[in-house]
Design a protein around this motif. Structure first.
Motif, PDB file in Angstrom:
ATOM      1  N   MET A   1      11.621   4.065  -1.086  1.00 27.64           N
ATOM      2  CA  MET A   1      11.472   2.876  -0.244  1.00 27.64           C
ATOM      3  C   MET A   1      10.035   2.729   0.246  1.00 27.64           C
ATOM      4  O   MET A   1       9.464   1.638   0.255  1.00 27.64           O
ATOM      5  CB  MET A   1      12.427   2.952   0.945  1.00 27.64           C
ATOM      6  N   PHE A   2       9.424   3.845   0.683  1.00 27.08           N
ATOM      7  CA  PHE A   2       8.066   3.777   1.216  1.00 27.08           C
ATOM      8  C   PHE A   2       7.076   3.337   0.151  1.00 27.08           C
ATOM      9  O   PHE A   2       6.062   2.719   0.457  1.00 27.08           O
ATOM     10  CB  PHE A   2       7.674   5.150   1.776  1.00 27.08           C
ATOM     11  N   GLN A   3       7.378   3.661  -1.126  1.00 22.93           N
ATOM     12  CA  GLN A   3       6.477   3.292  -2.204  1.00 22.93           C
ATOM     13  C   GLN A   3       6.468   1.797  -2.448  1.00 22.93           C
ATOM     14  O   GLN A   3       5.529   1.266  -3.039  1.00 22.93           O
ATOM     15  CB  GLN A   3       6.870   4.031  -3.486  1.00 22.93           C
ATOM     16  N   LYS A   4       7.510   1.087  -2.009  1.00 18.10           N
ATOM     17  CA  LYS A   4       7.595  -0.350  -2.227  1.00 18.10           C
ATOM     18  C   LYS A   4       6.859  -1.150  -1.159  1.00 18.10           C
ATOM     19  O   LYS A   4       6.742  -2.357  -1.267  1.00 18.10           O
ATOM     20  CB  LYS A   4       9.064  -0.778  -2.276  1.00 18.10           C
ATOM     21  N   ILE A   5       6.397  -0.492  -0.098  1.00 18.42           N
ATOM     22  CA  ILE A   5       5.644  -1.183   0.942  1.00 18.42           C
ATOM     23  C   ILE A   5       4.262  -1.526   0.401  1.00 18.42           C
ATOM     24  O   ILE A   5       3.598  -0.683  -0.193  1.00 18.42           O
ATOM     25  CB  ILE A   5       5.515  -0.298   2.196  1.00 18.42           C
ATOM     26  N   PRO A   6       3.782  -2.772   0.578  1.00 15.69           N
ATOM     27  CA  PRO A   6       2.456  -3.148   0.084  1.00 15.69           C
ATOM     28  C   PRO A   6       1.360  -2.243   0.629  1.00 15.69           C
ATOM     29  O   PRO A   6       1.501  -1.618   1.690  1.00 15.69           O
ATOM     30  CB  PRO A   6       2.293  -4.589   0.581  1.00 15.69           C
ATOM     31  N   THR A   7       0.254  -2.193  -0.092  1.00 17.44           N
ATOM     32  CA  THR A   7      -0.810  -1.211   0.174  1.00 17.44           C
ATOM     33  C   THR A   7      -1.341  -1.260   1.603  1.00 17.44           C
ATOM     34  O   THR A   7      -1.397  -0.233   2.290  1.00 17.44           O
ATOM     35  CB  THR A   7      -1.967  -1.427  -0.811  1.00 17.44           C
ATOM     36  N   ILE A   8      -1.758  -2.435   2.064  1.00 16.58           N
ATOM     37  CA  ILE A   8      -2.383  -2.533   3.385  1.00 16.58           C
ATOM     38  C   ILE A   8      -1.381  -2.224   4.483  1.00 16.58           C
ATOM     39  O   ILE A   8      -1.674  -1.462   5.420  1.00 16.58           O
ATOM     40  CB  ILE A   8      -2.999  -3.928   3.594  1.00 16.58           C
ATOM     41  N   THR A   9      -0.184  -2.788   4.391  1.00 17.84           N
ATOM     42  CA  THR A   9       0.839  -2.523   5.403  1.00 17.84           C
ATOM     43  C   THR A   9       1.159  -1.035   5.458  1.00 17.84           C
ATOM     44  O   THR A   9       1.273  -0.441   6.548  1.00 17.84           O
ATOM     45  CB  THR A   9       2.115  -3.318   5.093  1.00 17.84           C
ATOM     46  N   LYS A  10       1.299  -0.415   4.299  1.00 23.12           N
ATOM     47  CA  LYS A  10       1.604   1.019   4.262  1.00 23.12           C
ATOM     48  C   LYS A  10       0.487   1.842   4.890  1.00 23.12           C
ATOM     49  O   LYS A  10       0.756   2.752   5.689  1.00 23.12           O
ATOM     50  CB  LYS A  10       1.827   1.457   2.812  1.00 23.12           C
ATOM     51  N   ASN A  11      -0.752   1.524   4.566  1.00 22.21           N
ATOM     52  CA  ASN A  11      -1.873   2.282   5.126  1.00 22.21           C
ATOM     53  C   ASN A  11      -2.009   2.066   6.632  1.00 22.21           C
ATOM     54  O   ASN A  11      -2.357   2.994   7.374  1.00 22.21           O
ATOM     55  CB  ASN A  11      -3.168   1.900   4.420  1.00 22.21           C
ATOM     56  N   LEU A  12      -1.737   0.849   7.098  1.00 22.73           N
ATOM     57  CA  LEU A  12      -1.780   0.599   8.539  1.00 22.73           C
ATOM     58  C   LEU A  12      -0.711   1.410   9.255  1.00 22.73           C
ATOM     59  O   LEU A  12      -0.952   1.968  10.336  1.00 22.73           O
ATOM     60  CB  LEU A  12      -1.584  -0.892   8.820  1.00 22.73           C
ATOM     61  N   LEU A  13       0.463   1.496   8.676  1.00 24.67           N
ATOM     62  CA  LEU A  13       1.530   2.311   9.265  1.00 24.67           C
ATOM     63  C   LEU A  13       1.114   3.781   9.335  1.00 24.67           C
ATOM     64  O   LEU A  13       1.308   4.443  10.360  1.00 24.67           O
ATOM     65  CB  LEU A  13       2.808   2.171   8.435  1.00 24.67           C
ATOM     66  N   ILE A  14       0.545   4.279   8.250  1.00 23.63           N
ATOM     67  CA  ILE A  14       0.131   5.680   8.195  1.00 23.63           C
ATOM     68  C   ILE A  14      -0.955   5.969   9.233  1.00 23.63           C
ATOM     69  O   ILE A  14      -0.893   6.968   9.965  1.00 23.63           O
ATOM     70  CB  ILE A  14      -0.368   6.041   6.786  1.00 23.63           C
ATOM     71  N   VAL A  78       6.196  -8.927   4.027  1.00 25.02           N
ATOM     72  CA  VAL A  78       6.376 -10.263   3.450  1.00 25.02           C
ATOM     73  C   VAL A  78       5.056 -11.014   3.407  1.00 25.02           C
ATOM     74  O   VAL A  78       4.679 -11.599   2.379  1.00 25.02           O
ATOM     75  CB  VAL A  78       7.425 -11.050   4.251  1.00 25.02           C
ATOM     76  N   ILE A  79       4.330 -11.026   4.529  1.00 23.23           N
ATOM     77  CA  ILE A  79       3.091 -11.789   4.603  1.00 23.23           C
ATOM     78  C   ILE A  79       2.034 -11.237   3.648  1.00 23.23           C
ATOM     79  O   ILE A  79       1.319 -11.997   2.987  1.00 23.23           O
ATOM     80  CB  ILE A  79       2.551 -11.809   6.046  1.00 23.23           C
ATOM     81  N   GLU A  80       1.926  -9.915   3.543  1.00 23.29           N
ATOM     82  CA  GLU A  80       0.933  -9.351   2.630  1.00 23.29           C
ATOM     83  C   GLU A  80       1.246  -9.722   1.180  1.00 23.29           C
ATOM     84  O   GLU A  80       0.335  -9.994   0.386  1.00 23.29           O
ATOM     85  CB  GLU A  80       0.866  -7.833   2.769  1.00 23.29           C
ATOM     86  N   ARG A  81       2.517  -9.732   0.804  1.00 24.58           N
ATOM     87  CA  ARG A  81       2.880 -10.074  -0.568  1.00 24.58           C
ATOM     88  C   ARG A  81       2.598 -11.537  -0.889  1.00 24.58           C
ATOM     89  O   ARG A  81       2.305 -11.885  -2.022  1.00 24.58           O
ATOM     90  CB  ARG A  81       4.349  -9.736  -0.806  1.00 24.58           C
ATOM     91  N   VAL A  82       2.689 -12.391   0.111  1.00 34.29           N
ATOM     92  CA  VAL A  82       2.400 -13.810  -0.105  1.00 34.29           C
ATOM     93  C   VAL A  82       0.900 -14.071  -0.096  1.00 34.29           C
ATOM     94  O   VAL A  82       0.385 -14.808  -0.936  1.00 34.29           O
ATOM     95  CB  VAL A  82       3.103 -14.666   0.972  1.00 34.29           C
ATOM     96  N   TRP A  83       0.182 -13.459   0.829  1.00 35.15           N
ATOM     97  CA  TRP A  83      -1.248 -13.712   0.981  1.00 35.15           C
ATOM     98  C   TRP A  83      -2.119 -12.848   0.082  1.00 35.15           C
ATOM     99  O   TRP A  83      -3.205 -13.245  -0.296  1.00 35.15           O
ATOM    100  CB  TRP A  83      -1.674 -13.469   2.433  1.00 35.15           C
ATOM    101  N   GLY A  84      -1.674 -11.658  -0.220  1.00 33.99           N
ATOM    102  CA  GLY A  84      -2.519 -10.694  -0.905  1.00 33.99           C
ATOM    103  C   GLY A  84      -3.133  -9.727   0.098  1.00 33.99           C
ATOM    104  O   GLY A  84      -3.256 -10.033   1.294  1.00 33.99           O
ATOM    105  N   PRO A  85      -3.541  -8.528  -0.358  1.00 29.99           N
ATOM    106  CA  PRO A  85      -4.011  -7.481   0.569  1.00 29.99           C
ATOM    107  C   PRO A  85      -5.293  -7.824   1.309  1.00 29.99           C
ATOM    108  O   PRO A  85      -5.423  -7.523   2.498  1.00 29.99           O
ATOM    109  CB  PRO A  85      -4.200  -6.261  -0.345  1.00 29.99           C
ATOM    110  N   LYS A  86      -6.255  -8.447   0.629  1.00 31.96           N
ATOM    111  CA  LYS A  86      -7.548  -8.707   1.268  1.00 31.96           C
ATOM    112  C   LYS A  86      -7.407  -9.694   2.413  1.00 31.96           C
ATOM    113  O   LYS A  86      -7.897  -9.465   3.522  1.00 31.96           O
ATOM    114  CB  LYS A  86      -8.547  -9.230   0.229  1.00 31.96           C
ATOM    115  N   LYS A  87      -6.739 -10.798   2.160  1.00 33.56           N
ATOM    116  CA  LYS A  87      -6.557 -11.819   3.192  1.00 33.56           C
ATOM    117  C   LYS A  87      -5.734 -11.263   4.348  1.00 33.56           C
ATOM    118  O   LYS A  87      -6.027 -11.526   5.517  1.00 33.56           O
ATOM    119  CB  LYS A  87      -5.869 -13.039   2.589  1.00 33.56           C
TER     120      LYS A  87
END
Length: 285
Positions: A1-14, A78-87
């Motif tokens: 499950m944790f692997q499915k979290i988008p990159t930026i969101t996952k790193n912010l959580l960590i 959800v927002i990261e997947r729609v906007w992309g990681p950089k935005k």
């Protein structure tokens, strides 16, 4: 499950969790990281500009951390997947800084100074982004027995924070920072909608949807294979591959068309069905 979290969101959580653990460990040794990294009033001798960033990753209690990270995970994915990681990263950090600036201004006007810590300003901005991106999407809020639309969810939270800021002064919560994060988020989204040609690496969004469709097709194929294990296959494997590739190309073309439409005309140009498809697709990953 944790692997499915988008990159930026996952790193912010960590980062937030590690910062909380570090704060706890150092506090046992008599070192308070919140004093060093928390946002002080700008006239304080302890104030530094870097605190506009560091204060966003510090929390005063496990409950404070948990609810912020839960909201970040729930809506940030959800927002990261729609906007992309950089935005998404730009939006998160700028809104967090904006929340800190608003808190500084309010403290200056009120003459009451306190240390500010927490990701709440940026998280409230993400709530706003979700409500503005998917205003008609229904979500459940405890303890309400029925779901409500995202736009009403955001308005209710904003009203609660405004009421608390006026009537709950001194409760130890930076209500104006929450509202400040939402304000900066609103201004950024309005600006982006007026300038839809700004590129924030939509290619990563295409890659996400392509991977999502591939995973879905793989799960569907495995499920059908398990259902038919007792019967010999009737179809030609080559024909099945051709049909699979045709379906994959058709779905890829649909997603590419939606993403190209966003790049050329902005998110608001999408139909309700296209917006719903993007939302459902992001939730399935």
């Amino acid at each position: 499950m944790f692997q499915k979290i988008p990159t930026i969101t996952k790193n912010l959580l960590i980062i937030n969790v590690l910062a909380y653990l570090a704060t706890t460990v150092f506090e046992m040794r008599g070192i308070n990281l919140n004093i060093w990294g928390g946002l002080h009033f700008f006239l304080s001798p302890y104030f530094h500009l870097f605190q506009f960033i560091t204060y966003q990753f510090l929390h005063g209690s496990f409950t404070h951390l948990f609810f912020n990270m839960f909201a970040l995970w729930m809506f940030g994915c959800v927002i990261e997947r729609v906007w992309g990681p950089k935005k998404f990263l730009i939006y998160y950090l700028v809104c967090g800084i904006g929340a800190g600036l608003c808190q500084e201004v309010v403290q200056f006007l009120m003459g009451s100074y306190s240390l500010t810590i927490g990701a709440s300003g940026a998280v409230y901005a993400i709530l706003l982004a979700f409500g503005m991106t998917f205003p008609e999407e229904r979500i459940f809020i405890f303890p309400l027995p029925v779901p409500i639309k995202a736009k009403w969810f955001v308005m209710i939270y904003a009203a609660i924070e405004l009421f608390s800021a006026v009537n709950s002064a001194g409760d130890g919560v930076a209500h104006m920072a929450h509202l400040g994060g939402m304000f900066f988020g609103f201004m950024m989204i309005r600006y982006w909608r007026r300038h839809p040609s700004i590129d924030y690496n939509l290619g990563s969004g295409r890659q996400f949807f392509e991977n999502m469709k591939w995973n879905f097709d793989q799960r569907t194929a495995r499920r059908k294979q398990n259902e038919n294990t007792t019967t010999p296959p009737r179809e030609n494997p080559q024909q099945m591959d051709m049909e699979y590739n045709a379906r994959k190309q058709q779905r890829q073309a649909e997603i590419d068309a939606i993403l190209d439409k966003i790049r050329k005309s902005g998110y608001d140009s999408l139909t309700k069905a296209e917006k719903q498809r993007l939302f459902e697709a992001s939730r399935e990953q």
